[in-house]
Write a protein that holds these residues in place. Structure first.
Motif, PDB file in Angstrom:
ATOM      1  N   ASN A 134     -37.739  13.461  47.646  1.00 28.20           N
ATOM      2  CA  ASN A 134     -38.250  14.773  48.033  1.00 28.20           C
ATOM      3  C   ASN A 134     -39.776  14.718  48.024  1.00 28.20           C
ATOM      4  O   ASN A 134     -40.394  14.398  47.009  1.00 28.20           O
ATOM      5  N   GLU A 135     -40.381  15.013  49.157  1.00 34.44           N
ATOM      6  CA  GLU A 135     -41.841  14.851  49.300  1.00 34.44           C
ATOM      7  C   GLU A 135     -42.609  15.713  48.313  1.00 34.44           C
ATOM      8  O   GLU A 135     -43.626  15.279  47.758  1.00 34.44           O
ATOM      9  N   LEU A 136     -42.129  16.917  48.053  1.00 34.61           N
ATOM     10  CA  LEU A 136     -42.817  17.818  47.138  1.00 34.61           C
ATOM     11  C   LEU A 136     -42.820  17.259  45.718  1.00 34.61           C
ATOM     12  O   LEU A 136     -43.850  17.278  45.030  1.00 34.61           O
ATOM     13  N   VAL A 137     -41.661  16.742  45.275  1.00 37.52           N
ATOM     14  CA  VAL A 137     -41.550  16.156  43.936  1.00 37.52           C
ATOM     15  C   VAL A 137     -42.442  14.924  43.814  1.00 37.52           C
ATOM     16  O   VAL A 137     -43.155  14.740  42.819  1.00 37.52           O
ATOM     17  N   TYR A 138     -42.407  14.086  44.860  1.00 39.46           N
ATOM     18  CA  TYR A 138     -43.231  12.875  44.855  1.00 39.46           C
ATOM     19  C   TYR A 138     -44.716  13.215  44.767  1.00 39.46           C
ATOM     20  O   TYR A 138     -45.460  12.614  43.981  1.00 39.46           O
ATOM     21  N   MET A 139     -45.159  14.182  45.552  1.00 41.24           N
ATOM     22  CA  MET A 139     -46.567  14.580  45.557  1.00 41.24           C
ATOM     23  C   MET A 139     -46.974  15.211  44.230  1.00 41.24           C
ATOM     24  O   MET A 139     -48.104  15.021  43.765  1.00 41.24           O
ATOM     25  N   LEU A 140     -46.062  15.934  43.607  1.00 40.75           N
ATOM     26  CA  LEU A 140     -46.353  16.579  42.329  1.00 40.75           C
ATOM     27  C   LEU A 140     -46.635  15.535  41.253  1.00 40.75           C
ATOM     28  O   LEU A 140     -47.666  15.596  40.569  1.00 40.75           O
ATOM     29  N   PHE A 141     -45.722  14.567  41.118  1.00 37.01           N
ATOM     30  CA  PHE A 141     -45.911  13.534  40.101  1.00 37.01           C
ATOM     31  C   PHE A 141     -47.101  12.640  40.436  1.00 37.01           C
ATOM     32  O   PHE A 141     -47.878  12.266  39.549  1.00 37.01           O
ATOM     33  N   SER A 142     -47.249  12.295  41.703  1.00 43.46           N
ATOM     34  CA  SER A 142     -48.376  11.450  42.117  1.00 43.46           C
ATOM     35  C   SER A 142     -49.703  12.146  41.859  1.00 43.46           C
ATOM     36  O   SER A 142     -50.654  11.534  41.367  1.00 43.46           O
ATOM     37  N   GLY A 143     -49.758  13.443  42.181  1.00 40.90           N
ATOM     38  CA  GLY A 143     -50.989  14.199  41.966  1.00 40.90           C
ATOM     39  C   GLY A 143     -51.373  14.277  40.506  1.00 40.90           C
ATOM     40  O   GLY A 143     -52.555  14.131  40.154  1.00 40.90           O
ATOM     41  N   LEU A 144     -50.380  14.478  39.636  1.00 38.91           N
ATOM     42  CA  LEU A 144     -50.655  14.544  38.200  1.00 38.91           C
ATOM     43  C   LEU A 144     -51.174  13.204  37.679  1.00 38.91           C
ATOM     44  O   LEU A 144     -52.098  13.153  36.861  1.00 38.91           O
ATOM     45  N   HIS A 145     -50.600  12.107  38.160  1.00 39.13           N
ATOM     46  CA  HIS A 145     -51.031  10.784  37.709  1.00 39.13           C
ATOM     47  C   HIS A 145     -52.417  10.434  38.247  1.00 39.13           C
ATOM     48  O   HIS A 145     -53.239   9.847  37.526  1.00 39.13           O
ATOM     49  N   VAL A 146     -52.680  10.802  39.493  1.00 39.13           N
ATOM     50  CA  VAL A 146     -54.025  10.574  40.048  1.00 39.13           C
ATOM     51  C   VAL A 146     -55.057  11.370  39.247  1.00 39.13           C
ATOM     52  O   VAL A 146     -56.140  10.859  38.921  1.00 39.13           O
ATOM     53  N   PHE A 147     -54.722  12.606  38.919  1.00 38.27           N
ATOM     54  CA  PHE A 147     -55.607  13.444  38.113  1.00 38.27           C
ATOM     55  C   PHE A 147     -55.854  12.824  36.748  1.00 38.27           C
ATOM     56  O   PHE A 147     -56.998  12.772  36.263  1.00 38.27           O
ATOM     57  N   ALA A 148     -54.782  12.331  36.094  1.00 39.11           N
ATOM     58  CA  ALA A 148     -54.920  11.741  34.762  1.00 39.11           C
ATOM     59  C   ALA A 148     -55.763  10.472  34.787  1.00 39.11           C
ATOM     60  O   ALA A 148     -56.645  10.272  33.938  1.00 39.11           O
ATOM     61  N   TRP A 149     -55.504   9.595  35.770  1.00 36.18           N
ATOM     62  CA  TRP A 149     -56.301   8.369  35.872  1.00 36.18           C
ATOM     63  C   TRP A 149     -57.755   8.695  36.199  1.00 36.18           C
ATOM     64  O   TRP A 149     -58.675   7.990  35.753  1.00 36.18           O
ATOM     65  N   SER A 150     -57.986   9.743  36.963  1.00 36.67           N
ATOM     66  CA  SER A 150     -59.355  10.149  37.284  1.00 36.67           C
ATOM     67  C   SER A 150     -60.100  10.573  36.024  1.00 36.67           C
ATOM     68  O   SER A 150     -61.283  10.250  35.840  1.00 36.67           O
ATOM     69  N   ILE A 151     -59.412  11.282  35.143  1.00 34.38           N
ATOM     70  CA  ILE A 151     -60.011  11.688  33.871  1.00 34.38           C
ATOM     71  C   ILE A 151     -60.396  10.449  33.053  1.00 34.38           C
ATOM     72  O   ILE A 151     -61.498  10.362  32.506  1.00 34.38           O
ATOM     73  N   ILE A 152     -59.472   9.497  32.986  1.00 32.84           N
ATOM     74  CA  ILE A 152     -59.704   8.303  32.170  1.00 32.84           C
ATOM     75  C   ILE A 152     -60.867   7.474  32.701  1.00 32.84           C
ATOM     76  O   ILE A 152     -61.798   7.115  31.964  1.00 32.84           O
TER      77      ILE A 152
ATOM     78  N   LEU B 166     -51.516  10.844  27.797  1.00 33.53           N
ATOM     79  CA  LEU B 166     -50.292  11.606  27.515  1.00 33.53           C
ATOM     80  C   LEU B 166     -49.618  12.036  28.809  1.00 33.53           C
ATOM     81  O   LEU B 166     -48.390  11.963  28.940  1.00 33.53           O
ATOM     82  N   LEU B 167     -50.409  12.504  29.774  1.00 33.40           N
ATOM     83  CA  LEU B 167     -49.850  12.893  31.068  1.00 33.40           C
ATOM     84  C   LEU B 167     -49.165  11.715  31.752  1.00 33.40           C
ATOM     85  O   LEU B 167     -48.062  11.831  32.289  1.00 33.40           O
ATOM     86  N   ILE B 168     -49.831  10.562  31.722  1.00 38.62           N
ATOM     87  CA  ILE B 168     -49.294   9.372  32.394  1.00 38.62           C
ATOM     88  C   ILE B 168     -48.019   8.879  31.714  1.00 38.62           C
ATOM     89  O   ILE B 168     -47.046   8.507  32.380  1.00 38.62           O
ATOM     90  N   LEU B 169     -48.008   8.889  30.408  1.00 35.41           N
ATOM     91  CA  LEU B 169     -46.869   8.343  29.667  1.00 35.41           C
ATOM     92  C   LEU B 169     -45.636   9.244  29.717  1.00 35.41           C
ATOM     93  O   LEU B 169     -44.504   8.755  29.818  1.00 35.41           O
ATOM     94  N   TRP B 170     -45.848  10.557  29.656  1.00 37.92           N
ATOM     95  CA  TRP B 170     -44.723  11.471  29.479  1.00 37.92           C
ATOM     96  C   TRP B 170     -44.302  12.205  30.741  1.00 37.92           C
ATOM     97  O   TRP B 170     -43.126  12.589  30.864  1.00 37.92           O
ATOM     98  N   ILE B 171     -45.202  12.433  31.675  1.00 39.88           N
ATOM     99  CA  ILE B 171     -44.818  13.128  32.913  1.00 39.88           C
ATOM    100  C   ILE B 171     -44.521  12.080  33.972  1.00 39.88           C
ATOM    101  O   ILE B 171     -45.413  11.593  34.679  1.00 39.88           O
ATOM    102  N   TYR B 172     -43.265  11.701  34.039  1.00 40.71           N
ATOM    103  CA  TYR B 172     -42.821  10.613  34.906  1.00 40.71           C
ATOM    104  C   TYR B 172     -41.440  10.952  35.459  1.00 40.71           C
ATOM    105  O   TYR B 172     -40.594  11.484  34.718  1.00 40.71           O
ATOM    106  N   PRO B 173     -41.181  10.705  36.733  1.00 40.27           N
ATOM    107  CA  PRO B 173     -39.922  11.169  37.341  1.00 40.27           C
ATOM    108  C   PRO B 173     -38.664  10.508  36.788  1.00 40.27           C
ATOM    109  O   PRO B 173     -37.615  11.141  36.705  1.00 40.27           O
ATOM    110  N   ILE B 174     -38.749   9.210  36.445  1.00 43.72           N
ATOM    111  CA  ILE B 174     -37.570   8.493  35.949  1.00 43.72           C
ATOM    112  C   ILE B 174     -37.843   8.061  34.515  1.00 43.72           C
ATOM    113  O   ILE B 174     -38.465   7.040  34.267  1.00 43.72           O
ATOM    114  N   MET B 175     -37.395   8.846  33.557  1.00 44.10           N
ATOM    115  CA  MET B 175     -37.698   8.596  32.150  1.00 44.10           C
ATOM    116  C   MET B 175     -36.562   7.787  31.531  1.00 44.10           C
ATOM    117  O   MET B 175     -35.626   8.336  30.932  1.00 44.10           O
TER     118      MET B 175
END
Length: 251
Positions: free
Chosen positions: A131-149, A201-210
């Motif tokens: 699902n494109e929306l789900v993929y973009m949601l998780f990808s966006g959160l990870h891009v945001f988290a890596w940007s912070i780091i 924390l975002l990268i480790l815990w917010i992941y589609p396949i846990m």
């Protein structure tokens, strides 16, 4: 004449070590980013375990994964110890300590990534990333988290974190770059060397396949960060002040 020649050889070797460490660390950081954030689902039939053989295999995989994380944590903590720093100082290679530290940390991370045992048949939760929306949601959160780091590393002084500035200062007959930093910044960096706790924390815990191995990795690294990063109110106030100052400079 001989002293100048030996100094030149020493400088050349230092540059080689520093450059090799920088390139290798960047390569491993790319692998780590893919390892933690890739959403490829190679096993579409993931399900909870139901038979004893699968359970035994999963337990063996988890034990190996725990050993890999333990090796990384042991290396990461041992080389950050004051005793290790004193050894570098006595060997008169203190300017290479950061580069060597990064090399060893990258090697332990590569060993962990290459030998990590996945448990796709045992998952806690799973979201369909087709699902494109789900993929973009998780990808966006990870891009945001890596940007912070990564932006946090740049703000703290990326050249010093990579060990390149120490080598340049040594070749220029200057003191350690940390000596020129404020007491507050040095204190903050001792308590939290790598930003940011929230990003990881975002990268480790917010992941589609846990999967269970992912949960194990997230738990162990979260506990390790919580124990290692001991920032207090003074560090927090300094960070807020430093961040506001950077905002003013960039604007």
């Amino acid at each position: 004449m001989l002293i100048d020649f030996l100094k030149m050889i020493s400088n050349i070797l230092s540059v080689i070590v520093g450059a090799s460490s920088f390139v290798y660390t960047c390569y491993i950081l790319c692998k780590l980013t893919y390892f933690l954030s890739s959403q490829n689902d190679e096993n579409e039939s993931s399900h909870m375990l139901k038979d004893d053989n699968a359970t035994e295999t999963t337990l063996q995989s988890l034990l190996l994964d725990m050993l890999l994380v333990t090796i990384f944590v042991f290396q990461h903590s041992l080389m950050a110890n004051n005793l290790t720093k004193q050894i570098f100082s006595r060997l008169n290679i203190e300017h290479l300590s950061r580069s060597i530290y990064n090399l060893c940390t990258s090697a332990s991370l590569q060993f962990l990534i290459n030998n990590w045992q996945q448990t796709p048949t045992a998952t806690i939760w799973k979201f369909d990333t087709s699902n494109e929306l789900v993929y973009m949601l998780f990808s966006g959160l990870h891009v945001f988290a890596w940007s912070i780091i990564y932006s946090g590393c740049i703000m703290l002084d990326i050249a010093e974190l990579c060990g390149l500035k120490q080598i340049w200062y040594k070749m220029s007959n200057r003191s350690n770059p940390l000596d020129a930093k404020s007491r507050e910044l040095c204190r903050y960096m001792r308590h939290m060397r790598h930003p940011s706790f929230t990003g990881f924390l975002l990268i480790l815990w917010i992941y589609p396949i846990m999967s269970v191995d992912r949960v194990l990795l997230a738990i162990l690294l979260t506990v390790y960060m919580a124990l290692l990063w001991t920032i207090d109110s003074e560090d927090y106030n300094y960070h807020v002040k430093y961040f506001k100052q950077k905002q003013i400079e960039l604007s």
